[in-house]
Structures are given as C-alpha cells and as structure tokens.
Design a protein around this motif. Structure first.
Motif, short mmCIF file in Angstrom:
data_model
loop_
_atom_site.label_atom_id
_atom_site.label_comp_id
_atom_site.label_asym_id
_atom_site.label_seq_id
_atom_site.Cartn_x
_atom_site.Cartn_y
_atom_site.Cartn_z
N SER A 465 0.90 -1.08 -0.05
CA SER A 465 -0.08 0.17 -0.15
C SER A 465 0.77 1.35 -0.09
N VAL A 466 1.89 1.37 0.94
CA VAL A 466 2.61 2.56 0.96
C VAL A 466 3.72 2.74 -0.39
N PHE A 467 3.98 1.40 -1.10
CA PHE A 467 4.70 1.55 -2.35
C PHE A 467 3.86 2.02 -3.38
N ILE A 468 2.59 1.75 -3.42
CA ILE A 468 1.60 2.51 -4.32
C ILE A 468 1.55 3.83 -3.95
N GLY A 469 1.58 4.50 -2.61
CA GLY A 469 1.46 5.89 -2.34
C GLY A 469 2.87 6.39 -2.92
N SER A 470 3.88 5.87 -2.64
CA SER A 470 5.30 6.60 -2.84
C SER A 470 5.32 6.72 -4.48
N LEU A 471 4.98 5.77 -5.14
CA LEU A 471 4.81 5.84 -6.54
C LEU A 471 4.18 6.97 -6.95
N LEU A 500 9.96 19.74 -3.65
CA LEU A 500 8.91 18.79 -3.61
C LEU A 500 9.39 17.53 -4.21
N LEU A 501 9.93 17.32 -5.36
CA LEU A 501 10.25 16.32 -6.13
C LEU A 501 11.39 15.73 -5.62
N LEU A 502 12.31 16.55 -4.91
CA LEU A 502 13.61 15.86 -4.45
C LEU A 502 13.11 15.22 -3.02
N ILE A 503 11.95 15.73 -2.43
CA ILE A 503 11.61 15.01 -1.09
C ILE A 503 10.96 13.64 -1.52
N TYR A 504 9.92 13.84 -2.55
CA TYR A 504 9.24 12.50 -2.71
C TYR A 504 10.20 11.62 -3.48
N ILE A 505 11.27 11.84 -4.03
CA ILE A 505 12.03 10.83 -4.74
C ILE A 505 12.22 9.73 -3.66
N ALA A 506 12.75 10.15 -2.20
CA ALA A 506 13.18 9.38 -1.31
C ALA A 506 12.42 8.12 -1.14
N PHE A 508 9.99 6.88 -2.66
CA PHE A 508 10.02 5.97 -4.09
C PHE A 508 10.99 5.00 -4.28
N LEU A 509 12.15 5.76 -4.16
CA LEU A 509 13.45 4.94 -4.14
C LEU A 509 13.64 3.68 -2.93
N ILE A 510 13.20 4.23 -2.02
CA ILE A 510 12.94 3.25 -0.79
C ILE A 510 12.24 2.01 -1.12
N PHE A 511 11.23 2.34 -1.44
CA PHE A 511 9.83 1.04 -1.64
C PHE A 511 10.20 0.59 -3.15
#
Length: 704
Positions: A465-471, A500-506, A508-511
C-alpha cells in the motif's frame, strides 16, 4: 489553445455564425481591441428570453419523465435574429399548451408544502388527543403547549409555581407542557417570550395532525393524476419537444456568438479561442465565405487574459473529467490529472473494495444511476456513474483474485471462518470459481485475509500500500515540475516544485529498491523492504552510529541523508520566498521558513506516504465486516452446515444486512476516500485547478 480574430463584411455575419456552430470548437470572447463599440441589436436581449424558454421546457420534460436530449433539424432561411424571434414565439406557443396543467401542478405543490409545514409544527404534540378548546375552559389551571429553548426551559424549571413536562426535539429545542394556577403566570410567560401552541378551531393536536396528513395524501393523489396527464400529453409529442429543445439550445449559442461581435459601418469583428489542432480546419471553413482570420498563440504564463482549457479525451474515458471538475478545471499550462486518474482511481477503488459479488451490485446500480442521469439530462450524474462503473469492474477483478463473493461463505465456506474447526466444509463456488486456485495461492503472501493468507500478509500488504503511495506521490511531484516548465516560471520551478520532487523521490526509491529481488520471487521484495525499513529505524534512533554493514544498509543511510538535505533545501527556498515577497526580517523568514518548509514538509512527507495504508485498512474492514456477519449467521443456526445457513431466514437476513452495509455505507466511504487520496495527497503536489473550461458554441440540431 489559440486565439482567433475574425474580420469580415457585415453581410457575412449570419454565414459566419452558422459555420462556427457547425464547426463546434470555437468559444467566443469579447475582442481585446475592438474595432468599434457597435453591437448587434437584440442579441443580448434575446439570450435571456431564449434561456428562459429552455428552463421552462426542461421543467416540463422533467415533470413528464422525458429524457432531456436535444434532437431534430433547424432550417435557416433568414438571419439569426429573425430565426431566434420565430423560435422564441414557437416555444411560447408550446408552453401555453401546458400552462394550465403547470399552474395546477404548482398550486397543488404549494398546498402540499403548506400542509406539510403545518404537520411539522403539529408533530411534537401529535399524540395529544385532548382538544385545546376544552383545556382552555378549566376552572383552576392553565395548561398550554409550547416549543421552548433550553434557556426558557431552565427558567420554567426554576419557577416553583409552574409544573413543566418536556421532551427533546431533533433541532435542540423542547416540546413542553406547562401547567400553572389559573391566570397567575400569563405575564411571566409572555416576558419569557413563550408562545402558546394553537390548532385550527381549538381541536386536539392529534386530530389537527391527522387532518393535515389526510389532506396531503389526497393532494398527492391529485398531483400524481395531474402529472400523469401532463406526462402523457408530453410523451405524445416527445419528438417535437426534443426538436424544440435542440433549436433553442442552438439559438442560445448563436446569440452568444452574435453578442460578442463588434460592428462598424462595413465590417464585423469576432474573437474567440480555438484548439491549436483545429486552427487550419476553421480557416478553411471561413475562407469559403471571404472572412479574414488571424491567430495568436498565447504564452504559457503572463497573459492578461487566461485562455480556456481544452482536454481532448476519448469519449469512453471522458467521464473521468467529472472527478477533476470537483477539484477545479486545469489551467491552460497544466498537465491534466486525467492522464493518470484514468488508471489510478479505478485501481485504488478496486483494491479497497475486493468482493466480486458486492462489486457486481455496485456495477448494476451504476448502470441504473447512469440511466437516471440520462433521463434527468445531467452530465455530472452520467459521468460519475461511468466512473463508478469503471471502478466496480476493477473491484470485480480484485474480488475474483481474492475469491470473495458476498463474503466468505459462498466460496471459502465455513472452512474460511475457522479452518481447524470446519476442515473441508467449503462453499458451493469453491471449485467452479473463474480464477484458478493456484493463482489465489500464489498471491497468498499479499492477501491480508482469506483462507490462504500467511502470518506476514498484513505486513506485506502495508508495504505494498505504501509502495503505491510512494509511486503516486513521486509521479505527482514530477508532474508538478513538468507544469512549472510548461508555465515557464523558473522561480515557481526552483523554489516550489523542485524541492517537492527531491523530497518525494526518497520514499519512491526506498520502496522500489526491492523490485529487482522481487521479480522472480514476490516474497523476496517484501523481505528486502522490511530490512530497509529496519535499517532506517535504527539509524534514526541512533544517528551517531549508523548501520553500514552491507549495501542495503548503506542505501538506507543515503536515503535518510537525501531526505534531510531535501528538506533543508525546501526550508531555504521558503526563506527566500518569504524574504522576497513577504518583506519579513531574516530572523522571521528563517523561523517561518522552518515551520513551513522544514517541519511541515517533513510531517507531510510522513503523513502523505503513510496515508495510503488506508488501502489495506478498507480492504480489511470490508472483509471482516462480512466475516463477522457470516459467523453470526452460523451461530444463528448452530450447526456446521452451509445448507442450514442458506435456508434459515434469520441467517439469510444477517448476511443480507452485512452485504447491504458493505455495499451502501462502505462502498460510499471507499469512493470518498479514493477521491481524498487524489485530492489531498496527489493533486496538492502539482495541480492548481484554477483554469476556465473550454465552452465552445455548437449546434444541437442539424442545420439545413
């Protein structure tokens, strides 16, 4: 979107209007630099007149239950103003034919509303059968009824010379019976502002209420008969009604074009917006009638007049725009959210509502809702019902994969309720289920419920679920950067969207890190992600001694540093903007910048990402709601027999109640939560939604 300016001779005015209506992709606007202040006389006056006819016609068609769809032909053998006056007279004559029936319906409705208002007033005392006239004739006591506020009630209760009985009403006031010695408290009650409840002719509230109720029933029967007469009369002329509606709507658009035209002694001028891909087509049409046309292509940003937004979606998926319109129309420089909303909205709905049986009911309801929207002529209802149809189809698929059909009993049977207690007691659909058993078993590591769910299924589903959210958050932030580039506003890009993009890349890369390991073995993906999350938690709680034992641990530490640096960058960006535009001191800018760009950004990163766990929560809630009602159905019959359960009226009632709750209440909540994930978690990263919808003038009938 391009802006077109049309110049032609005055005698070509009506030909130009006709061609633009047939073209159907031109939105007229007032000219930015008019050639004169002259206008076409009567155009604006007639627009209001025609719109009034359209409204009245729609009321008649709606009362008759006729589908509000324009159709037919319109013969143009005169100028548009004369044609408008002719059709307006035709509409007036048609309305006159139904005037008496409409007036009668309006009069009956008014009387019904009046009696219903009386019933609402009488309702608090409708159980009292004693007439108020007799109560007023008592020798020693005054007995009055009144609706009082909490303050008035407290005053009455504190008065030792008054007895009061009361009952709380839904609106927060109280229905009170006030008893006092004859003639002693009238002045006191008047001072409190207490109004005496009365009935017509002093009869009892019970009789007055039932009399009003009978009158309402009688009037509703008359209304039904009158509406039936109107309905039959309109249906007998349904084709002429639709044709008249089409003519009126076409004339409305023609008059809208004419109202924007500027007229000089010899020439006319008209401006409006046209999609860039349609420019050549419009030019070819107007060249035939010797009209000069010039085009201007607006810049992405900085225009004094913002062009409308035209989203060209295939007809079958255009309904998704109804979800976007709730949030707002995209600006002309924005990427439309429809690009991925088409995919994400139905998928998220299906993941949160995994039951094939309940989803089929939602699907059938959506079809009925669509037909209702067609009958009402409501594009919003039709579009929302189409979105629900697409979403329910995905829910049917996820329900098939999860092997759920109106709960666990029909497929998994009693064995799914308790494998150790009811081994082999499976449902009648167990072996005939469309999805092979092997597929469901292979997905067992991901399903948090059902007969094949594993001990770690809930953890795995949380990660999924969190992977879907991170994507979704990464893509949303990326679209935000694309929008800033399309807007050609570098400050907006560097200080707003890039951080914002730099923050939310993390996240996504984690999951996404465990995907290579999970290609051949899904379980390996989740094991890798659990290891990463463990390393991150350890490093956060022990910042001075990070774990760097292997490549996964090193990657986890790099992601922590990435998030910290990105938040610092966002903080600095916010400080610069506050200093530049708010003109605050450097100290205030640093403090406010930390709260908005540092603390709030970190909090939103965590909350937005974790928010997608609701996918798991609602899937679990749906399953265990039906699981609970299924178990209660078993307890009612008391024997481990599916036959007994499905033949017992009480157990069937319980299963029906559970499914109705799941379909009605939970289905609505899932739909709302799906919108929430898009509106607050995703759209907030890139979508402004302050644009103007492209509303071209068009023809609703065939022009001949």
């Amino acid at each position: 979107m391009s802006k077109a300016e049309i110049i032609s001779l005055k005698e070509n005015t009506d030909k130009i209007v006709t061609e633009i209506l047939k073209f159907g992709m031109f939105e007229p606007r007032d000219p930015s630099i008019p050639i004169s202040q002259g206008r076409i006389e009567g155009a604006r006056r007639l627009i209001g007149e025609i719109q009034e006819h359209i409204s009245k016609l729609k009321i008649i068609m709606d009362l008759a239950g006729l589908i509000l769809e324009p159709a037919g032909k319109l013969k143009i053998n005169e100028d548009w103003i004369t044609t408008s006056e002719r059709i307006s007279k035709e509409a007036e004559d048609e309305e006159t034919r139904y005037k008496e029936l409409l007036e009668e319906i309006g009069k009956i409705r008014g009387e019904i509303d009046l009696y219903k208002s009386q019933m609402e007033t009488l309702a608090p005392f409708s159980e009292i059968t004693v007439s108020l006239e007799n109560l007023g004739k008592l020798d020693y006591f005054d007995v009055i009824f009144s609706i009082v506020t909490i303050t008035q009630l407290e005053e009455l209760k504190n008065n030792k010379n008054i007895f009061v009985a009361y009952r709380l009403l839904k609106n927060g006031n109280y229905a009170a019976i006030i008893i006092s010695l004859k003639g002693t408290q009238e002045e006191y009650l008047t001072k409190l502002g207490i109004r005496k409840f009365e009935t017509p002719a002093g009869e009892s509230p019970y009789d007055a209420y039932n009399e009003a109720l009978q009158k309402v029933k009688s009037l509703e029967e008359i209304l039904t008969t009158t509406r039936s007469q109107l309905s039959q009369k309109v249906r007998d002329n349904s084709s002429s009604f639709r044709e008249l509606l089409g003519k009126l709507m076409t004339i409305r658009d023609a008059l809208n074009i004419l109202s924007k035209v500027r007229v000089s002694d010899n020439f006319i001028q008209l401006e409006g917006y046209v999609p860039e891909k349609k420019v050549k087509e419009l030019k070819n049409k107007l060249d035939k009638i010797e009209a000069f046309i010039d085009f201007v292509y607006p810049k992405r940003y900085g225009e004094t007049e913002e062009p409308p937004t035209y989203i060209n979606l295939p007809k079958r998926i255009k309904a998704i725009e109804s979800i976007i319109d709730i949030y707002g129309t995209p600006s002309y420089w924005e990427v439309s959210p429809a690009i991925f909303l088409i995919v994400t909205f139905p998928i998220l709905f299906g993941l949160m509502f995994p039951d094939a049986g309940d989803a089929i009911v939602v699907f059938l309801f959506s079809i009925w809702f669509y037909k209702y929207g067609v009958r009402k002529g409501s594009y919003n209802i039709r579009n929302l019902s189409l979105v629900l149809i697409y979403s329910s189809v995905v829910a049917i698929v996820t329900g098939l994969l999860a092997r759920e059909f109106f709960g666990p009993l029909l497929v998994g049977g009693l064995e799914e309720l308790n494998p150790s207690k009811f081994p082999g007691n499976i449902g009648p659909l167990y072996y005939v289920w469309p999805v092979p058993l092997s597929i469901s078993k292979s997905l067992a590591f991901l399903l948090p419920f059902g007969e094949y769910a594993t001990a770690s299924s809930i953890e795995n589903t949380m990660i999924f679920s969190v992977f879907i959210g991170s994507l979704a958050l990464f893509v949303s932030s990326l679209v935000g950067v694309i929008n800033a580039l399309r807007k050609k506003d570098m400050e907006f890009l560097i200080y707003e969207k890039l951080p914002l993009l730099l923050i939310y890349i993390a996240p996504f890369l984690i999951f996404a890190y465990g995907i290579p390991a999970g290609v051949s073995n899904g379980v390996a993906y989740f094991n890798t992600e659990k290891a990463i999350l463990g390393y991150i938690l350890t490093d956060i709680t022990n910042p001075t001694s990070p774990v760097l034992y292997n490549s996964t641990a090193i990657f986890s530490y790099i992601m922590i540093l990435w998030i910290e640096l990105s938040i610092i960058f966002n903080w600095i960006s916010r400080v610069i903007l506050l200093k530049r535009y708010e003109k605050v001191s450097i100290g205030s800018a640093i403090g406010l910048g930390f709260m908005e760009g540092g603390f709030e950004a970190g909090l939103l990163l965590l909350s937005n990402t974790i928010s997608f766990i609701r996918i798991l929560v609602f899937a679990l809630a749906h399953y265990y709601l039906l699981y609970a009602f299924s178990y209660m159905a078993y307890l009612v019959v008391g024997v481990p027999s599916l036959y007994a359960i499905f033949t017992s009226p009480a157990s069937i009632a319980l299963i029906l109640v559970g499914n109705l709750l799941a379909i009605g209440l939970e289905g609505l909540i899932v739909f709302i939560q799906d919108m929430r994930l898009h509106f607050y978690e995703m759209f907030s990263k890139f979508y402004d939604g302050r644009g103007k919808e492209f509303e071209p003038a068009t023809t609703y009938v065939e022009l001949i």
